[in-house]
Design a protein around this motif. Structure first.
Motif, PDB file in Angstrom:
ATOM      1  N   ILE A 249      14.392  29.272  40.711  1.00  0.00           N
ATOM      2  CA  ILE A 249      15.816  29.394  41.015  1.00  0.00           C
ATOM      3  C   ILE A 249      16.444  30.485  40.162  1.00  0.00           C
ATOM      4  O   ILE A 249      17.281  31.261  40.642  1.00  0.00           O
ATOM      5  CB  ILE A 249      16.521  28.048  40.797  1.00  0.00           C
TER       6      ILE A 249
ATOM      7  N   GLY B 208      19.652  37.597  43.548  1.00  0.00           N
ATOM      8  CA  GLY B 208      20.866  37.551  44.356  1.00  0.00           C
ATOM      9  C   GLY B 208      22.018  38.267  43.684  1.00  0.00           C
ATOM     10  O   GLY B 208      22.725  39.067  44.309  1.00  0.00           O
ATOM     11  N   SER B 209      22.195  38.022  42.381  1.00  0.00           N
ATOM     12  CA  SER B 209      23.308  38.646  41.668  1.00  0.00           C
ATOM     13  C   SER B 209      23.125  40.155  41.589  1.00  0.00           C
ATOM     14  O   SER B 209      24.088  40.915  41.766  1.00  0.00           O
ATOM     15  CB  SER B 209      23.428  38.068  40.265  1.00  0.00           C
TER      16      SER B 209
ATOM     17  N   ALA C 255      15.633  33.700  41.697  1.00  0.00           N
ATOM     18  CA  ALA C 255      16.420  33.892  42.916  1.00  0.00           C
ATOM     19  C   ALA C 255      17.865  34.236  42.579  1.00  0.00           C
ATOM     20  O   ALA C 255      18.457  35.138  43.184  1.00  0.00           O
ATOM     21  CB  ALA C 255      16.364  32.627  43.774  1.00  0.00           C
ATOM     22  N   ALA C 256      18.427  33.529  41.584  1.00  0.00           N
ATOM     23  CA  ALA C 256      19.814  33.778  41.206  1.00  0.00           C
ATOM     24  C   ALA C 256      19.969  35.190  40.667  1.00  0.00           C
ATOM     25  O   ALA C 256      20.916  35.903  41.000  1.00  0.00           O
ATOM     26  CB  ALA C 256      20.253  32.762  40.157  1.00  0.00           C
TER      27      ALA C 256
END
Lengths: 375, 307
Positions: free
Chosen positions: A345, A352-353, A348-349
Motif C-alpha cells: 500500500i 499515486g502521489s 501504491a500510495a
C-alpha cells in the motif's frame, strides 16, 4: 494568543507537571516512574522550561517555534525509546507525556503558520514544513499507539515494521510495481485519456452528439464502472491487458466530459475575434479553444491519475498471474502477512502521489496563464 | 451561452422541436448504444456458436439462425440487452424480496452500507471542513493530507480493513460502511471548505458589526451559503460511497450484496448475472444521485437560493 493555543499550552504545562506522580511503565513484575527513565526526565524538564515562558508570553515567534519543535521531537524520541524498551507496558503517565509532546507539536505548528518570511524561498519552506510536521506526527503517534498498547501485528503493524519490510523485499515490490503500474496503469491511462480526448473533439463538431452524449457521459461518470473488472478479465485474460482495459473504460468518460465542457469555455467575443482574424476551424481549435480547455483537461487528467491506479489494483482481485499489487495485497491478507500488505500500500500510495504530483507540475507549466496558477 | 444554432431559421420538420432539446439526442444516442450492443453481442458470441455447430454437425447454418442463437446462449461472452433485462426481471419482480436470489435483497444489503457510510462520511466531511475553515493550523497541515489521502488507492486496502475490523469483532455493516466513508468524506470536505469560505468579506464584516460570535456567523451565514456546494459534493460523494460498498463486498467472502454477486458471477462464468448486477448498480447510482438532486432543488427553493 488564540483561545486554542492558550488552552493547549495550559493543559500541556499542567499535565507535564502532574505527570511525575503517575507510573510511566507498568509490567507484571515492576513499575517505573518518571525518575527511573533519565532521557524522558530530561525531555519533560525541557518541556516545562519551554512551555512556562511560552504560556506567559515571554517566548514567542520564530524562537518559540524552534524551541517547541526541538523539545517536542526530543520528547518523541524519548517516548519512542521508552516504548520500544518496554513494549505493551505503557501506563497512564506515558500517555500523559504523549499528550504533552503532541500539544507542543501542535503549538509549534501554530507558531510556524503565524510566521511570514520575507523571501519566497522561506515562504515555500514554511508551506512545506507544516504538512510535513503533520505527517511525521501521524507516524510517531501510530508507532507509539501500536507499540504502547501492544496491538497485535495481524491487526496493524507499526510503521517501523512496514519500513523494514520495504527495505527487505524491494525485489518483489518492484516486480509488482512494474506489472501493475508500468504496464496496466500507464498504458490504460494513455489509451483512455487519449481516446476520450479525440472522441471529445469529434463530438464537439456535431452539436447533436454533444447534446446527446454529455448527459450520458455525466451519468456514466457517476456509475460504479469498476464493476466491469470481472468482464474484462474474462475477455482479455489474466495478464495486464485486462487491467489496462478496465483503466481505459474508467478514464475515458471523465476525460470526454471535461474536454467537451472545456471546449465550450471560450466566450462568444473570443470566437468573434478569431473570426475577424479569418481563422479556420483548425486554427481556432489549436490556438484558442484547446488552450482555453486545458484547465478542464488537466482536471480530468488529475482525477484519472487516481482512478487508474484504483482500477488496475481492484481488477487484479478478479484474477492475475502471480504478480501485481492487487494480487500481493489479496494473497498476503490471506496469509496474515500484514506488514507486506502495508508495504504494498505504501508503494501504491507513493506511486499515486507522485503520478498526481507530476500531472499537477505539468499543469502549472502548461496553464501558467490561469488565475489559479498565477495565484 | 448563445450558440450558432440559435440564429438559424427554424426548420419545418416535425422532429425539429424534439431534436433541438436534450431529450431527443439522448434518446437517439441511447438507441445507438443498444444497437451497437446487439451487434457486438452477435460478433463476440459467434466463435463459440460456430464451435457448437461444428460439434453438432451443422454445416453453414442460415444467418438468421446464427444471429438468433448467438443472442440466446446461456453463458454468452457478451449477453444481449434483452437477456440482461430478462434476468433482472426474473431476479427482482418474480422472486420474493427475502430470497437469496433476489437482486432486490442484494441491492438492499449494498444500499444499507452505502447509506450508512455516506451519512458518516458527510458528517465527517462537514466537521473537518468547519475545523479547517476555523483553524489556521488545520487548514495548513490537514488540507494537503486530505488531498493526498485520495491518491492512495484506498479501495485496494478494502479487503484488509474488513479483515482487521472483523478481527477486532466489528462485523456486519460497519466495515463496509467505513470504506464508503473514506471515499465520500473527501468530496464533501473539499466542497464544504469552498462553500464555507464562499461568503464575501462584506457579508462577514456585517456579521462582525452585529458583534456575532464565531458560532453565530457559522450557523447564520457560512452554513446557509455553503448549501449549494454541499449538495454538489454530496452527489459526487454518494456515487463514490456506492463504489466503496460494492468493492467492500468483493474480497471478504461476503455472501450478500451486489459486489458478492459480481464476484460469484465471475467465478462461475455467469455473465448474465454479472451484467444484471452491473445494471442494477448503475440504476441504484443514478437513483441516489437524482434523489439528492431533487432534495437540492427543494431545499434551495425553500431557502430562496434556487437559480
Amino acid at each position: 494568543m488564540s483561545p486554542v493555543t492558550r488552552i493547549l499550552s495550559t493543559l500541556a504545562l499542567v499535565v507535564a507537571l502532574m505527570g511525575s506522580m503517575l507510573t510511566v511503565v507498568e509490567t507484571p513484575i515492576m513499575t517505573l516512574g518518571l525518575f527511573a527513565l533519565p532521557v524522558l526526565l530530561v525531555g519533560v524538564l525541557l518541556s516545562i522550561l519551554v512551555l512556562a515562558p511560552y504560556r506567559t508570553g515571554l517566548l514567542s515567534g520564530a524562537r518559540a517555534c524552534a524551541a517547541l519543535t526541538g523539545v517536542s521531537l526530543l520528547m518523541a524520541a524519548a517516548l519512542l525509546g521508552t516504548v520500544s524498551a518496554y513494549p505493551a507496558a505503557a501506563s497512564h503517565g506515558f500517555w500523559a507525556y504523549v499528550l504533552v509532546a503532541w500539544a507542543m507539536a501542535w503549538l509549534s505548528v501554530e507558531e510556524l503558520s503565524g510566521l511570514t518570511p520575507q523571501s519566497p524561498l522561506g515562504q515555500r519552506l514554511v508551506a512545506l514544513a507544516i504538512p510535513l510536521a503533520f505527517g511525521v506526527w501521524l507516524l510517531i503517534l501510530w508507532q507509539l499507539a501500536v507499540v504502547g498498547f501492544g496491538v497485535p501485528r495481524v491487526l496493524l503493524p507499526a510503521p517501523s515494521e512496514i519500513w523494514l519490510r520495504l527495505l527487505s523485499s524491494p525485489q518483489i515490490l518492484w516486480e509488482d510495481f512494474r506489472q501493475t503500474f508500468l504496464k496496466a496503469v500507464l498504458i490504460g491511462y494513455a489509451l483512455g485519456c487519449g481516446s476520450g480526448f479525440l472522441v471529445a473533439i469529434l463530438v464537439d463538431r456535431v452539436p447533436f452528439l454533444r447534446r446527446g452524449l454529455l448527459p450520458i457521459g455525466n451519468l456514466v461518470s457517476a456509475l460504479p464502472i469498476i464493476g466491469v473488472a470481472p468482464i474484462m478479465v474474462m475477455w482479455f485474460g489474466f495478464d495486464w491487458p485486462s487491467k489496462a482495459a478496465v483503466v481505459v473504460i474508467m478514464t475515458f468518460f471523465p476525460m470526454l466530459v471535461n474536454t467537451v465542457t472545456g471546449l465550450a469555455a471560450a466566450d462568444r467575443i473570443q470566437h468573434d475575434l478569431m473570426h475577424t482574424y479569418a481563422a479556420n476551424y483548425l486554427q481556432t481549435l489549436l490556438k484558442m479553444r484547446l488552450p482555453m480547455a486545458m484547465p478542464f483537461i488537466f482536471n480530468a487528467l488529475k482525477i484519472n491519475s487516481t482512478l487508474a491506479l484504483i482500477g488496475a489494483i481492484v481488477a487484479e482481485f478478479f484474477g492475475t498471474p502471480i504478480v501485481g499489487m492487487g494480487f500481493r495485497i489479496s494473497t498476503e491478507v490471506g496469509r496474515m502477512n500484514v506488514d507486506m500488505v502495508w508495504a504494498s500500500i505504501a508503494v501504491a500510495a507513493l506511486a499515486g502521489s507522485l503520478f498526481y504530483g507530476l500531472v499537477t507540475l505539468i499543469e502549472r507549466v502548461v496553464t501558467f496563464w490561469h488565475p489559479s496558477v498565477r495565484g | 451561452m448563445t450558440e450558432a444554432g440559435t440564429f438559424q431559421t427554424p426548420s419545418r420538420s416535425p422532429f425539429a422541436g424534439l431534436m433541438s432539446g436534450t431529450a431527443g439526442p439522448v434518446i437517439v444516442v441511447v438507441a445507438a448504444i443498444i444497437a451497437i450492443w446487439y451487434l457486438a453481442a452477435v460478433l463476440l458470441n459467434t466463435p463459440f456458436q460456430r464451435d457448437i455447430y461444428q460439434r453438432g454437425g451443422i454445416e453453414n447454418p442460415p444467418l438468421a439462425q446464427l444471429v438468433a442463437d448467438t443472442l440466446s446462449q446461456p453463458r454468452p461472452v457478451l449477453p444481449a440487452p434483452h437477456q440482461v433485462a430478462e434476468e433482472i426481471w426474473k431476479t427482482t419482480a418474480e422472486k420474493s424480496i427475502t430470497s437469496k436470489r433476489s437482486l432486490v435483497y442484494h441491492s438492499g444489503v449494498t444500499l444499507s452500507s452505502t447509506l450508512l457510510g455516506f451519512i458518516i462520511g458527510t458528517g465527517l466531511g462537514i466537521a473537518l471542513a468547519i475545523g479547517v475553515v476555523h483553524s489556521r493550523v488545520l487548514d495548513k497541515s490537514l488540507m494537503p493530507w486530505i488531498i493526498s489521502s485520495q491518491t492512495i488507492p484506498i479501495l485496494a486496502i478494502a479487503p484488509m480493513i474488513i479483515v482487521v475490523l472483523n478481527a477486532i469483532g466489528i462485523t456486519g455493516l460497519l466495515p463496509k460502511a467505513m470504506i464508503s466513508t473514506y471515499l465520500s468524506f473527501f468530496p464533501v470536505t473539499v466542497g464544504m471548505v469552498k462553500g464555507l469560505r464562499a461568503p464575501e468579506a462584506i457579508q462577514l464584516d456585517l456579521m462582525k458589526t452585529y458583534s456575532s460570535s464565531t458560532a453565530q456567523t457559522l450557523w447564520k451565514l457560512r452554513l446557509p451559503s455553503a448549501m449549494p456546494y454541499l449538495f454538489a459534493s454530496m452527489k459526487v460523494g454518494v456515487a463514490a460511497s456506492l463504489v466503496g460498498a460494492i468493492v467492500g463486498e468483493l474480497p471478504t467472502g461476503a455472501v450478500a450484496g451486489l459486489g458478492a454477486r459480481l464476484l460469484a458471477g465471475s467465478y462461475y462464468g455467469q455473465t448474465v448475472q454479472i451484467w444484471s448486477a452491473l445494471i442494477v448498480a448503475a440504476v441504484l447510482a443514478a437513483g441516489l444521485v437524482s434523489l439528492i438532486g431533487l432534495t437540492e432543488r427543494v431545499v434551495l427553493q425553500r431557502m430562496g437560493m434556487a437559480r
